[in-house]
Design a protein around this motif. Structure first.
Motif, PDB file in Angstrom:
ATOM      1  N   MET A 184      -0.866   1.173  -2.341  1.00  0.00           N
ATOM      2  CA  MET A 184      -1.758   2.168  -2.926  1.00  0.00           C
ATOM      3  C   MET A 184      -2.925   2.436  -1.988  1.00  0.00           C
ATOM      4  O   MET A 184      -3.582   1.510  -1.495  1.00  0.00           O
ATOM      5  CB  MET A 184      -2.282   1.675  -4.271  1.00  0.00           C
ATOM      6  N   ASP A 185      -3.180   3.712  -1.732  1.00  0.00           N
ATOM      7  CA  ASP A 185      -4.347   4.145  -0.962  1.00  0.00           C
ATOM      8  C   ASP A 185      -5.513   4.221  -1.942  1.00  0.00           C
ATOM      9  O   ASP A 185      -5.614   5.154  -2.735  1.00  0.00           O
ATOM     10  CB  ASP A 185      -4.084   5.513  -0.331  1.00  0.00           C
ATOM     11  N   ILE A 186      -6.415   3.231  -1.899  1.00  0.00           N
ATOM     12  CA  ILE A 186      -7.434   3.149  -2.940  1.00  0.00           C
ATOM     13  C   ILE A 186      -8.738   3.862  -2.586  1.00  0.00           C
ATOM     14  O   ILE A 186      -9.705   3.789  -3.347  1.00  0.00           O
ATOM     15  CB  ILE A 186      -7.733   1.692  -3.326  1.00  0.00           C
ATOM     16  N   ASP A 187      -8.757   4.556  -1.440  1.00  0.00           N
ATOM     17  CA  ASP A 187      -9.898   5.433  -1.202  1.00  0.00           C
ATOM     18  C   ASP A 187      -9.572   6.879  -1.566  1.00  0.00           C
ATOM     19  O   ASP A 187     -10.466   7.713  -1.686  1.00  0.00           O
ATOM     20  CB  ASP A 187     -10.366   5.351   0.264  1.00  0.00           C
ATOM     21  N   TYR A 188      -8.256   7.196  -1.720  1.00  0.00           N
ATOM     22  CA  TYR A 188      -7.772   8.506  -2.169  1.00  0.00           C
ATOM     23  C   TYR A 188      -8.146   9.642  -1.218  1.00  0.00           C
ATOM     24  O   TYR A 188      -8.125  10.813  -1.602  1.00  0.00           O
ATOM     25  CB  TYR A 188      -8.290   8.834  -3.576  1.00  0.00           C
ATOM     26  N   LEU A 189      -8.462   9.307   0.035  1.00  0.00           N
ATOM     27  CA  LEU A 189      -8.927  10.292   1.011  1.00  0.00           C
ATOM     28  C   LEU A 189      -7.993  10.320   2.223  1.00  0.00           C
ATOM     29  O   LEU A 189      -7.259   9.356   2.479  1.00  0.00           O
ATOM     30  CB  LEU A 189     -10.353   9.967   1.468  1.00  0.00           C
ATOM     31  N   PRO A 190      -8.021  11.406   3.019  1.00  0.00           N
ATOM     32  CA  PRO A 190      -7.169  11.479   4.210  1.00  0.00           C
ATOM     33  C   PRO A 190      -7.645  10.592   5.350  1.00  0.00           C
ATOM     34  O   PRO A 190      -6.910  10.384   6.319  1.00  0.00           O
ATOM     35  CB  PRO A 190      -7.228  12.962   4.589  1.00  0.00           C
ATOM     36  N   ILE A 191      -8.861  10.077   5.264  1.00  0.00           N
ATOM     37  CA  ILE A 191      -9.365   9.137   6.264  1.00  0.00           C
ATOM     38  C   ILE A 191      -8.968   7.727   5.838  1.00  0.00           C
ATOM     39  O   ILE A 191      -9.032   7.380   4.667  1.00  0.00           O
ATOM     40  CB  ILE A 191     -10.900   9.256   6.400  1.00  0.00           C
ATOM     41  N   ASP A 192      -8.578   6.901   6.811  1.00  0.00           N
ATOM     42  CA  ASP A 192      -8.093   5.562   6.492  1.00  0.00           C
ATOM     43  C   ASP A 192      -9.273   4.610   6.288  1.00  0.00           C
ATOM     44  O   ASP A 192      -9.747   3.977   7.241  1.00  0.00           O
ATOM     45  CB  ASP A 192      -7.179   5.064   7.615  1.00  0.00           C
ATOM     46  N   TYR A 193      -9.727   4.515   5.055  1.00  0.00           N
ATOM     47  CA  TYR A 193     -10.748   3.524   4.719  1.00  0.00           C
ATOM     48  C   TYR A 193     -10.087   2.201   4.342  1.00  0.00           C
ATOM     49  O   TYR A 193     -10.328   1.175   4.973  1.00  0.00           O
ATOM     50  CB  TYR A 193     -11.639   4.018   3.576  1.00  0.00           C
ATOM     51  N   MET A 194      -9.271   2.211   3.314  1.00  0.00           N
ATOM     52  CA  MET A 194      -8.583   0.991   2.933  1.00  0.00           C
ATOM     53  C   MET A 194      -7.403   1.313   2.021  1.00  0.00           C
ATOM     54  O   MET A 194      -7.392   2.320   1.315  1.00  0.00           O
ATOM     55  CB  MET A 194      -9.553   0.014   2.256  1.00  0.00           C
ATOM     56  N   HIS A 195      -6.420   0.442   2.077  1.00  0.00           N
ATOM     57  CA  HIS A 195      -5.295   0.513   1.159  1.00  0.00           C
ATOM     58  C   HIS A 195      -4.859  -0.906   0.839  1.00  0.00           C
ATOM     59  O   HIS A 195      -5.195  -1.867   1.546  1.00  0.00           O
ATOM     60  CB  HIS A 195      -4.142   1.343   1.743  1.00  0.00           C
ATOM     61  N   ILE A 196      -4.139  -1.057  -0.256  1.00  0.00           N
ATOM     62  CA  ILE A 196      -3.748  -2.383  -0.707  1.00  0.00           C
ATOM     63  C   ILE A 196      -2.239  -2.442  -0.903  1.00  0.00           C
ATOM     64  O   ILE A 196      -1.579  -1.442  -1.180  1.00  0.00           O
ATOM     65  CB  ILE A 196      -4.455  -2.775  -2.028  1.00  0.00           C
ATOM     66  N   GLY A 197      -1.731  -3.630  -0.755  1.00  0.00           N
ATOM     67  CA  GLY A 197      -0.354  -3.912  -1.109  1.00  0.00           C
ATOM     68  C   GLY A 197      -0.352  -4.980  -2.192  1.00  0.00           C
ATOM     69  O   GLY A 197      -1.263  -5.797  -2.288  1.00  0.00           O
ATOM     70  N   GLN A 198       0.666  -4.973  -2.991  1.00  0.00           N
ATOM     71  CA  GLN A 198       0.785  -6.009  -4.015  1.00  0.00           C
ATOM     72  C   GLN A 198       2.255  -6.267  -4.286  1.00  0.00           C
ATOM     73  O   GLN A 198       3.017  -5.353  -4.586  1.00  0.00           O
ATOM     74  CB  GLN A 198       0.089  -5.596  -5.314  1.00  0.00           C
ATOM     75  N   ARG A 199       2.637  -7.533  -4.177  1.00  0.00           N
ATOM     76  CA  ARG A 199       3.992  -7.945  -4.516  1.00  0.00           C
ATOM     77  C   ARG A 199       3.899  -9.031  -5.579  1.00  0.00           C
ATOM     78  O   ARG A 199       3.155 -10.001  -5.424  1.00  0.00           O
ATOM     79  CB  ARG A 199       4.744  -8.460  -3.284  1.00  0.00           C
ATOM     80  N   GLN A 200       4.647  -8.843  -6.652  1.00  0.00           N
ATOM     81  CA  GLN A 200       4.632  -9.805  -7.744  1.00  0.00           C
ATOM     82  C   GLN A 200       6.022 -10.395  -7.943  1.00  0.00           C
ATOM     83  O   GLN A 200       7.026  -9.697  -7.821  1.00  0.00           O
ATOM     84  CB  GLN A 200       4.196  -9.139  -9.051  1.00  0.00           C
ATOM     85  N   LEU A 201       6.039 -11.675  -8.286  1.00  0.00           N
ATOM     86  CA  LEU A 201       7.280 -12.346  -8.673  1.00  0.00           C
ATOM     87  C   LEU A 201       6.969 -13.116  -9.951  1.00  0.00           C
ATOM     88  O   LEU A 201       6.155 -14.037  -9.952  1.00  0.00           O
ATOM     89  CB  LEU A 201       7.762 -13.287  -7.579  1.00  0.00           C
ATOM     90  N   GLN A 202       7.640 -12.709 -11.031  1.00  0.00           N
ATOM     91  CA  GLN A 202       7.358 -13.319 -12.334  1.00  0.00           C
ATOM     92  C   GLN A 202       8.638 -13.839 -12.977  1.00  0.00           C
ATOM     93  O   GLN A 202       9.682 -13.191 -12.948  1.00  0.00           O
ATOM     94  CB  GLN A 202       6.724 -12.297 -13.281  1.00  0.00           C
ATOM     95  N   ASN A 203       8.524 -15.018 -13.546  1.00  0.00           N
ATOM     96  CA  ASN A 203       9.535 -15.550 -14.446  1.00  0.00           C
ATOM     97  C   ASN A 203       8.826 -15.962 -15.723  1.00  0.00           C
ATOM     98  O   ASN A 203       7.779 -16.634 -15.674  1.00  0.00           O
ATOM     99  CB  ASN A 203      10.251 -16.763 -13.843  1.00  0.00           C
TER     100      ASN A 203
END
Length: 801
Positions: A318-337
Motif C-alpha cells: 500500500m502506498d500510504i502517502d497516496y501521492l505520485p512522489i515516493d514518500y513511503m509505502h508499506i508491505g504486510q504479510r500475515q500468516l494465521q492459524n
C-alpha cells in the motif's frame, strides 16, 4: 402505499400497542382486500440454531433476515452490498478484501478486533481480515443488531451476521450462474446438491469472479481496483442415526486485486480525483475454513458441537502517502492459524422454561511481517539537510583560515565536493497470539402465556500477547572531498508483553405478545464488550521519532540507540489500548399487520460506551494507524423496517430507515499546533465513519404470462441512501447525504432458466465511501475513495434437477 405505511407507524406506537390487533383487522378489510400474505423469513428458511430457543421476531432484539431470493434480487455478492438494506449497518467498499470495517449503531472498528461478529454455517470467523469475501450459493443471511455477547462473545458488541449456505438435504439439483457487466465484470458459479439417501447428502460448489475496475491510476495508467478471485466449497452431511446430524464444511477462497484507489479530495469543488500514486496498491489472500458441526437430539435437550480450523495467508502493498512522489509505502504479510471449539446444550421441551448452556474456546496464532519503505520524498530532504550542514561547517572552517566564502566553495568543489545519501529501512515482525475462553447461559421463562422474560450471563476471558521485533536503520553515506564514510543509525526494539482481560456480560429482556398473529413488544438491557490489545501498526512512527531524536549521535559514527527496561515499559504503555464496554438499552416491537400482509419492526435504543476504541493516524508523523480509547461516548437512534406483499403475492416490497447519533462525551487528545503539543477536546463531536441517516426501499412486481416457455417477468427497483458521515474526530471532513438507485428485469423460463438484466447506481451518484487526511509532504490533504459509478449487466441462471 403511503397510507398503509402511515397507518403502520401509528399502530407501532407503544402506548397503544395493545389495541393494534383490532385496529389493523378493521383497516385490513378496507386497505388490503387481496390474499397476499408474508411470513417470517426465519420460519420460511428452516435453519437449526444451536443457541436460540425462539425465532428471531419472537426475541427481544432487532434483526433483519434475507432469503436467497432477496439476495439474488439485490445482486448481493458480499456483505458490503447487503449493508445498504439493513438499518444502522454500514460496511462500505473500502478498496480491498483486507478491509472489513463494519459499524452497527455507531459501534465498529477499522483495525484490530472487530466489533461485529460473523458466523458462516456455524463457524465463527476469528479474524476480521477474512470478513470481506465473495458470497455465493447462500440460503439466507441474518443480521442481529445490538450487543450479542451473552451467547456469541466479546467481539459482537455492535451486532452479529450469520450466513447459511444451501443444505443438500433440503435442496437438490445443479445450479449454473453466469454473469457479465460493464467494466468487464464477469462471474461464473457451478454448484451441485445431492441427497444420496436418507442418511447422506453432499454439495460441491465453485466460483470465479473478476472485474477490470472503475478507477484508473493516472500515474501508471493501470486500473486501480481490478481484481480476480476464485474458490470452492465442499459440504458433507451425515445422519448415521435418526437423532444425530454431522455436518462437515470446507471452504477455500483466493483473491488477487489492485486496491486502495484513493484520490485527492477537493472540499471547495466537492470533487475527488482519480488515484495518482507511484506505487499501485495490491492485495493477495488465501483463506481456508474447515468446520465440523455435530447435533445430537435428545429427550428434552439438544447437544451441539461446533469445531473449526481457519487458515489465512495474505500479502499487501500500500502506498500510504497516496501521492505520485515516493514518500513511503508499506508491505504486510500475515500468516494465521486459528482453532475454535464450542459445546452447547439447549432445551427442546414445551415447558415454560427454555434454556441454553455453553462453553466456547479459541486460539489464534498470527505472525505479521510488516516492513515500511521510505522513499526519496522523505530521505532526500534528510540527506540535503545533513549535506548542507556539513558544507556550511566546512565553508566556515575555510573562512576562518582567511578564504572568502566564494573561494571556500570553490576549494571544496575542487577537492571533490560534499554529497550525502540517506536510506531508511524499517523491517518489522510481530507475533500476536490470542486465547479466548467463555462460559454462558441464557434462560427464557414464560411468565404468562403472553409475557416471556430472558435472562443471560456470560463470562469472557482473553489473554493477548505481542512479541515485536522491529527496527529502523538509517544508513548515511557521506562523500567529503574524496573521502567516503558510512554511518548507520539503528534503533532496534525487541520485546514481549501480554495482558489479560475478563468481563461479565449480562442480559435482561422482556417480550410481550400483543396479538395472536405474533405481534409483540419488547424491552432489553445488555452489555457489550471488546477486548483490549496492542497496536502494531504504529511502530514505524515510534522508530522514526527515535531516529530523529538521535540523529546528532550518528554524525560522529555509527550509533545504536540504547533501550533500557524503562524504555520498553514506555513502549508497552504507548502501544496498548483498553477494552471497550457498552450498555445497550432498547425498546422495540415486531408487528404483523393486516392479516400478515405487512410486517413492521421498530426499535429505539441508547448505548453508553466506555473507552470506545477508535482508529486514528499515528500521532507524531501519521505513519500507520493505531487504536486509541475515547473516555466516554454515546449512541442513540431509531430503526424502522417494513416488508410486505400485495396484489395476490405478485408484489414484494420493503423499506427501512434508521437514525444514529453517535457522539463523544469525554475524549481529549494532544495535537501539534505550530510545532507545539496542544490539548484538544472532541466533546459532542460525532464519531467518524458512522452515517447519521440511512434508508432503503425495494419493490418487485411479477407479471405472469400465458406462454409455456416464459412463465413470468419480474420488474424491480431499489434505492438506498446514507449520510451525513464524518471522516475525522474533529468533524472537519464529511460526506453529505446521498442516494443511489438500482433496477432489474428478470425473465423466468420456469424453474430451469432465469435471465436477469440489472443496473447498479443507475443515477450515477457521486459520493465517497471513505476519506483520510495526510500531511506527509507538509500540506494537509484529504484523500478519498469514490463510490462505484453506474454499472449494467446481465445474469443467466440455470437449474437442473
Amino acid at each position: 402505499m403511503d397510507k398503509k405505511i402511515l397507518v403502520a407507524f401509528a399502530i407501532m406506537a407503544l402506548p397503544v400497542a395493545t389495541s393494534a390487533s383490532s385496529f389493523s383487522d378493521k383497516l385490513n378489510k378496507i386497505l388490503l382486500p387481496d390474499t397476499s400474505r408474508v411470513f417470517d423469513l426465519d420460519e420460511v428458511v428452516v435453519v437449526a440454531q444451536p443457541k436460540e430457543n425462539y425465532k428471531l421476531r419472537r426475541q427481544a432484539l432487532s434483526s433483519s433476515v434475507f432469503t436467497n431470493f432477496e439476495l439474488s434480487s439485490l445482486k448481493v455478492n458480499d456483505i458490503t452490498d447487503l449493508a445498504y438494506y439493513v438499518p444502522s449497518f454500514v460496511m462500505p467498499h473500502y478498496g480491498s478484501r483486507i478491509t472489513s470495517s463494519m459499524y452497527i449503531r455507531g459501534i465498529g472498528s477499522r483495525i484490530n478486533n472487530p466489533a461485529v461478529g460473523m458466523y458462516v454455517d456455524g463457524m465463527p470467523l476469528v479474524s476480521k481480515n477474512s470478513y470481506n469475501f465473495h458470497t455465493y450459493q447462500l440460503d439466507c443471511v441474518d443480521v442481529l443488531r445490538g450487543p450479542q455477547g451473552t451467547l456469541y462473545g466479546q467481539n459482537t458488541e455492535g451486532g452479529l451476521i450469520r450466513m447459511y449456505t444451501k443444505n443438500p438435504f433440503d435442496y437438490q439439483g445443479t445450479d449454473i450462474n453466469l454473469g457479465i457487466a460493464t467494466h468487464f465484470y464477469r462471474n461464473a458459479e457451478v454448484a451441485h446438491y445431492s441427497k444420496v439417501n436418507d442418511w447422506f447428502a453432499y454439495s460441491v460448489a465453485g466460483f470465479y469472479n473478476g472485474q477490470n475496475g472503475f478507477f484508473t491510476n493516472t500515474y501508471s495508467g493501470e486500473k486501480a481496483d481490478k481484481y480476480n478471485e476464485a474458490g470452492g466449497r465442499l459440504r458433507l452431511m451425515f445422519k448415521p442415526i435418526r437423532k444425530v446430524l454431522v455436518d462437515f464444511i470446507t471452504d477455500y477462497q483466493f483473491v488477487r486485486q489492485n486496491g486502495f484507489p484513493y484520490g485527492e479530495y477537493n472540499s471547495a469543488s466537492n470533487v475527488t480525483s482519480d488515484p495518482n500514486t507511484d506505487y499501485q496498491g495490491n492485495y493477495k489472500r488465501n483463506i481456508l475454513n474447515i468446520g465440523l458441526n455435530i447435533k445430537v437430539k435428545g429427550n428434552g435437550l439438544d447437544f451441539y458441537s461446533n469445531s473449526s480450523w481457519q487458515y489465512l495467508k495474505d500479502n499487501m502493498l500500500m502506498d500510504i502517502d497516496y501521492l505520485p512522489i515516493d514518500y513511503m509505502h508499506i508491505g504486510q504479510r500475515q500468516l494465521q492459524n486459528a482453532c475454535t471449539q464450542e459445546f452447547t446444550l439447549k432445551s427442546n421441551n414445551t415447558n415454560s422454561w427454555h434454556w441454553t448452556f455453553g462453553i466456547f474456546g479459541s486460539y489464534q496464532w498470527l505472525k505479521t511481517y510488516a516492513p515500511v519503505y521510505f522513499g526519496d520524498g522523505i530521505t532526500k530532504p534528510i540527506a540535503d539537510g545533513i549535506q548542507n550542514a556539513m558544507q556550511n561547517a566546512m565553508i566556515e572552517s575555510f573562512m576562518k583560515r582567511g578564504l572568502t566564502q566564494q573561494a571556500a566553495i570553490a576549494m571544496i568543489q575542487k577537492m571533490g565536493g560534499i554529497s550525502m545519501d540517506v536510506s531508511i529501512n524499517v523491517p518489522e515482525i510481530f507475533h500476536t497470539p490470542q486465547f479466548n475462553l467463555g462460559f454462558y447461559h441464557e434462560s427464557s421463562i414464560d411468565i404468562t402465556d403472553r409475557l416471556t422474560a430472558t435472562l443471560g450471563l456470560r463470562y469472557d476471558y482473553s489473554h493477548v500477547n505481542v512479541h515485536y521485533d522491529s527496527q529502523a536503520i538509517m544508513a548515511m553515506t557521506a562523500n567529503v572531498m574524496g573521502q567516503q564514510a558510512v554511518y548507520n543509525l539503528i534503533s532496534h526494539l525487541d520485546n514481549k508483553t501480554h495482558n489479560n482481560f475478563n468481563q461479565l456480560l449480562p442480559k435482561i429482556g422482556f417480550n410481550y405478545r400483543i396479538s395472536d398473529s405474533g405481534s409483540n413488544v419488547y424491552a432489553t438491557l445488555s452489555k457489550g464488550f471488546r477486548a483490549g490489545g496492542y497496536n502494531i501498526q504504529m511502530f514505524s512512527d515510534i522508530l522514526q521519532t527515535e531516529l530523529n531524536s538521535n540523529s546528532q549521535n550518528a554524525m560522529r559514527g555509527s550509533y545504536d540507540v540504547p533501550h533500557k527496561d524503562a524504555d520498553y515499559e514506555r513502549v508497552s504503555n504507548t502501544i496498548s489500548y483498553k477494552p471497550e464496554t457498552s450498555w445497550n438499552y432498547e425498546l422495540g416491537t415486531h408487528l404483523n399487520l393486516f392479516d400478515n400482509k405487512v410486517q413492521a419492526d421498530l426499535s429505539t435504543y441508547y448505548m453508553q460506551i466506555r473507552n470506545q476504541q477508535l482508529s486514528v493516524m499515528a500521532g507524531n508523523y501519521g505513519f500507520g494507524r493505531m487504536m486509541v480509547n475515547a473516555g466516554k461516548s454515546s449512541s442513540c437512534g431509531v430503526e424502522a423496517s417494513f416488508r410486505g406483499r400485495a396484489f395476490n403475492n405478485h408484489m414484494n416490497w420493503s423499506a427501512t430507515y434508521s437514525y444514529t447519533r453517535a457522539v463523544f462525551k469525554d475524549y481529549k487528545d494532544s495535537v501539534k499546533v505550530d510545532g507545539k503539543n496542544t490539548e484538544v477536546s472532541y466533546k459532542n463531536k460525532y464519531v467518524p465513519y458512522v452515517p447519521q441517516h440511512s434508508f432503503s426501499a425495494t419493490a418487485d412486481y411479477r407479471f405472469d404470462t400465458s406462454c409455456k416457455a416464459l412463465t413470468s417477468i419480474v420488474v424491480g427497483a431499489n434505492v438506498y441512501g446514507n449520510g451525513k458521515t464524518y471522516w475525522d474526530e474533529n468533524n472537519t471532513s464529511s460526506q453529505k447525504f446521498y442516494a443511489a438507485v438500482g433496477a432489474h428485469v428478470d425473465a423466468n423460463f420456469g424453474k430451469a432458466v432465469t435471465i436477469s438484466f440489472w443496473g447498479k447506481n443507475i443515477t450515477d451518484t457521486k459520493y465517497n465511501t471513505f476519506a483520510v487526511q495526510s500531511s506527509v509532504d507538509g500540506t494537509k490533504r484529504t484523500f478519498a475513495q469514490q463510490g462505484n459509478p453506474v454499472q449494467f449487466g446481465v445474469d443467466i441462471k440455470f437449474h437442473i434437477d
